[in-house]
Every structure is written in structure tokens, then in C-alpha cells.
Design a protein around this motif. Sequence first.
Motif, PDB file in Angstrom:
ATOM      1  N   LEU A  83      13.259 133.895 -55.693  1.00 31.91           N
ATOM      2  CA  LEU A  83      14.337 133.483 -54.780  1.00 31.91           C
ATOM      3  C   LEU A  83      15.639 134.243 -55.038  1.00 31.91           C
ATOM      4  CD1 LEU A  83      13.822 129.601 -54.704  1.00 31.91           C
ATOM      5  CD2 LEU A  83      13.027 131.312 -53.063  1.00 31.91           C
ATOM      6  N   ASP A  84      15.723 134.922 -56.201  1.00 34.32           N
ATOM      7  CA  ASP A  84      16.956 135.653 -56.515  1.00 34.32           C
ATOM      8  C   ASP A  84      17.233 136.682 -55.423  1.00 34.32           C
ATOM      9  OD1 ASP A  84      16.870 134.144 -58.775  1.00 34.32           O
ATOM     10  OD2 ASP A  84      16.327 135.791 -60.128  1.00 34.32           O
ATOM     11  N   CYS A 106      14.905 126.063 -52.553  1.00 34.32           N
ATOM     12  CA  CYS A 106      15.725 126.722 -51.521  1.00 34.32           C
ATOM     13  C   CYS A 106      16.934 125.865 -51.179  1.00 34.32           C
ATOM     14  CB  CYS A 106      14.900 126.979 -50.260  1.00 34.32           C
ATOM     15  SG  CYS A 106      13.699 128.295 -50.445  1.00 34.32           S
ATOM     16  N   LYS A 107      16.725 124.555 -51.046  1.00 32.35           N
ATOM     17  CA  LYS A 107      17.843 123.676 -50.701  1.00 32.35           C
ATOM     18  C   LYS A 107      18.889 123.670 -51.817  1.00 32.35           C
ATOM     19  CE  LYS A 107      17.042 124.155 -47.698  1.00 32.35           C
ATOM     20  NZ  LYS A 107      17.960 124.868 -46.797  1.00 32.35           N
ATOM     21  N   ALA A 108      18.425 123.663 -53.076  1.00 32.53           N
ATOM     22  CA  ALA A 108      19.361 123.666 -54.200  1.00 32.53           C
ATOM     23  C   ALA A 108      20.196 124.948 -54.191  1.00 32.53           C
ATOM     24  CB  ALA A 108      18.592 123.541 -55.517  1.00 32.53           C
ATOM     25  N   ARG A 109      19.588 126.040 -53.717  1.00 33.51           N
ATOM     26  CA  ARG A 109      20.307 127.325 -53.697  1.00 33.51           C
ATOM     27  C   ARG A 109      20.924 127.617 -52.333  1.00 33.51           C
ATOM     28  NH1 ARG A 109      17.382 131.925 -57.185  1.00 33.51           N
ATOM     29  NH2 ARG A 109      16.441 130.711 -58.848  1.00 33.51           N
ATOM     30  N   ARG A 110      20.808 126.692 -51.412  1.00 33.65           N
ATOM     31  CA  ARG A 110      21.343 126.861 -50.053  1.00 33.65           C
ATOM     32  C   ARG A 110      20.788 128.105 -49.364  1.00 33.65           C
ATOM     33  NH1 ARG A 110      25.594 123.201 -49.138  1.00 33.65           N
ATOM     34  NH2 ARG A 110      25.933 124.297 -47.175  1.00 33.65           N
ATOM     35  N   ILE A 111      19.490 128.306 -49.490  1.00 29.08           N
ATOM     36  CA  ILE A 111      18.830 129.409 -48.778  1.00 29.08           C
ATOM     37  C   ILE A 111      18.099 128.816 -47.569  1.00 29.08           C
ATOM     38  CG2 ILE A 111      17.152 131.293 -48.932  1.00 29.08           C
ATOM     39  CD1 ILE A 111      17.498 131.163 -52.011  1.00 29.08           C
TER      40      ILE A 111
END
Lengths: 258, 258
Positions: A83-84, A106-111
Motif C-alpha cells: 500500500l506504500d 486502506c481506510k486507515a491510510r485514507r486510500i
Amino acid sequence: MAENKFPEVQGGGSLIVAWQIKGKHVLVVGGGEVAAGRILNCLNADANVTVVCPAAGLNPEVAYRVAQKQVTHVDRKFEPCDLDGADMVLVAVDDPEASTAIWQLCKARRIPANIADVPPECDFYFGSVHRDGPLQIMVSTNGKGPRLASTIRRFIAKQLPRDAGRAIETIGQLRVKLRQIAPRPEDAPKRMAWMTRVSDAYSWDEMCGLSDEDMANLLRFYPSGQVPLLEVLKSMRRNADVSQLDVFDGSFGFSVGA
Amino acid sequence: MAENKFPEVQGGGSLIVAWQIKGKHVLVVGGGEVAAGRILNCLNADANVTVVCPAAGLNPEVAYRVAQKQVTHVDRKFEPCDLDGADMVLVAVDDPEASTAIWQLCKARRIPANIADVPPECDFYFGSVHRDGPLQIMVSTNGKGPRLASTIRRFIAKQLPRDAGRAIETIGQLRVKLRQIAPRPEDAPKRMAWMTRVSDAYSWDEMCGLSDEDMANLLRFYPSGQVPLLEVLKSMRRNADVSQLDVFDGSFGFSVGA
């Protein structure tokens, strides 16, 4: 009642948008048939696509895209470090638990992410898209009938004039050329008003038929704010020197006055 | 060549998606005509919309939405704290510097944003959308001809069968009812195959004409995997007890066999 003059809200729809992923990094998790469709969608929008999937799981189309170096391939199962740097994540694997875990990361990283076939784990849905050059038409049934969306998309494609895409290219070129001859910000309102008149004056077929010479001639009418009838443009074709024509004296028709 | 069997990549497009903003918080900065259009788009997709704009700058439509409590109104200029909790930001103000500042704040916080009329400061563009119940059709010219996009949208709307939206509702209802009678995950392939047959068997007009009684009768064919001709469904209408009919003995036609 004054209220009636504004459109009523019709809930239950989606916000349909043209996402810009040119040069952005899209991560596709999975290499099956659904992934193949997603990958093509992303490549058509000029994204940098990375596919994470064990090589044995690639379907022929995805394997072809990998072999052609159209996508970057990571030959293993998904790991969080994938995800990086990802700007968007599309998941299409037959593993609900793994899918949900990726969605949560993804949600935690706002992707922004789409987990295929799991509507609650989707920031956005896909629809059925018709493509003709710069023209894209997307049909969504908001999940009510995906099959019907394809039927409607094919129906629409059949109704469209051939060359609809080329007409749009032509208008786009005209817009660029107009901006070259009237580049100042304060020219914008006149420029936009004139482009609107041009769009209204000619049919799509007529737009497709405009040559570079026609466009150059058409642009000569911009200072007056007028748009000539197509016949006038055609009559100008045989004359290298437009000044020899009387098109500006009012004896020729105008589609739309200034 | 094996390569030719896969669709070729056609770059230059966008990724057209149906963004899901139901119950999400959308911040609209500005209260003019463009903002009014954005607000309606978001309300039609069931978003919670907050409009930040001094009251004096609200156009009549936006003022109406505020008065009707369809949106939350913040009666001042934008401040960075407005971004707290925002899932999406739409900016439509005549202030390029302020717009760019908001765009940069959104990027730092990874909030999807659209700055009207500034393509490089947009995660996504809007197009021209036709709406008919669950059906949404979006036309994008990828920035080449916004006016033409509206023309094409109106052209498409005219070509569509009346009641196209209702046909989709009907199919959606049928899908829900089918899931009630065949709820198990292992039923999915048969369910999907049968829904495909139904979609292929009837025209849109026919779909629109299906009553609740017709749908109940249609679902009786699911176990066999068959889809009856419309005439068969119609003939069943007058009979409260379907078992009295011989529709299952093969003497009636089937649109698509199992």
C-alpha cells in the motif's frame, strides 16, 4: 411557490465522477478476470498499475499485460507494504477475509478503494463504459442490474453518430487555438460565449467535417462574436485569401448573432 | 498473434466511477451557480452537505437549500477547521489563491477534492449526468467540450425508452426476491445465470410492464432454470393458481432454455 423553480432532490444515486489517475499509482490485488477488466480501465486512464498476485493465478489477459510491461507485477500474495505510495486500491480476490483486511488498511491510510463484489467495502463502484476517443459514457444502475447496464451501454453506443469522438477532438482543438489568439484571462467570458455559440451552431457531423483550414477560417469570426453558417465556411475553402470574400458584410447568414 | 485477442489500451481517458457518498460529509466551499450544481449532485447521492459561504454570497438556489435545511450552512469564508471530518471537498469560488490553498490542505489530509475550473487541482472531474431513478448515465468529454457533453447527454436521454429507470427498478426487485427464495451462497452461480437469462429474454418495455403478480409467477420458473416467454407470463395473470396451467410441461415456449 418560489420553491418549485429549483430542481428537486432525487436521492438514491451516486456521485458519478471522472477520476484522474494519470501518472498515479494504482494497486490491483488479484489477477483474475475481474482484475483484468479493472487493469484495462486504469491503463485507459494512464495510471501506473501494479498487480499483486502469484504468477500461477494470473489469467491470460493479465499475464499478457505483465509480459508487455504494461503493468508492474509483484509475484506473491498481498502484503501491507504494497500500500506504500498507492493512490488507489482495487481488490478482486476470492478471499473475503483478506479483502476485508485490505479494505481496513486502506481506510486507515485514507486510500480510495474498491473491493469487488462487496458493496459496503467500496468507496466507489464501476459501471459499464463506452469509449470513443475523448468521449466516455458511463452507465450505472446503482447496483440494481449490472447486466442491464451493459445492455444500455451497447444501446447508447449504437445510437451515437459515428465519429462522435472525432467531433469532440475537433471542438477541443478549436478551444486550444482560440485560447492562443485570445489568451488573456479577461477574454474568458467572450471566449466561452463564442465556443457555446459554435457548439450550438453545428451538428456533430458538421463538426467532424471541419478541416484545419475551416477552423482557421472559423476563428476569423471570433472578434465579431459571430458564428458563420456551415455553407459560409465551405465557401471560404476554395479561397486562400478570406478578405476577398464578402462574408463579413452581412450578406451571408449567421447561425447565431453576437 | 495471441496478443491481438486482448483489448488494446486506449490512453487519455479518465476512470469513471460511481462514488459512494451516502451519509458521508461533503464540504462545498462557495455558494454560487457552480456550487448549486455540485450541491444538487451530492444531495442526489444522499450526502451530508455543508456549505461554507458568507450569506450575502449565496445564490437563490443555494439559499433555498439552506432555508429547506437540505444542507448545513456556515455563514463565513472558509477556514482550515472546516476540513475536519470532511470526506470530500468541492471548491467553487472566484479566488484562485484561496482555492489553491484549500487544495493543498486537502492533499495534506488526503481528502479527495475538486477545485472548479482548475483541472490540475482536481482529483476528479464532473460530467453531464442523466438521471432516471436508479439509472445514471454520465457523459464526459475529458475536458474537450463541456457544452458538447450536455448536448450528448440530452441526445442520449431522448433515445432511451421511456421508463428505462422503472425497468431497472423492476429487475432490482426481482433480484431481491430471488435472493429470498435462493439465499445460500452456493446458489449464487445459478441465481446469476438465471438473472442474466431474464435480462436477455425481455425488452425494457416488457420489464416495465411486469407486475408484482408477474414477478411472483416468473420466480416459479427459477428452479427449472428456464425463463418463460412474456406471453406465458401474461397468460398466467388471469389464473390465481398457476398449477392449473400447463406452462411447465413444455407446451409453452421458453425464451432461453436451461
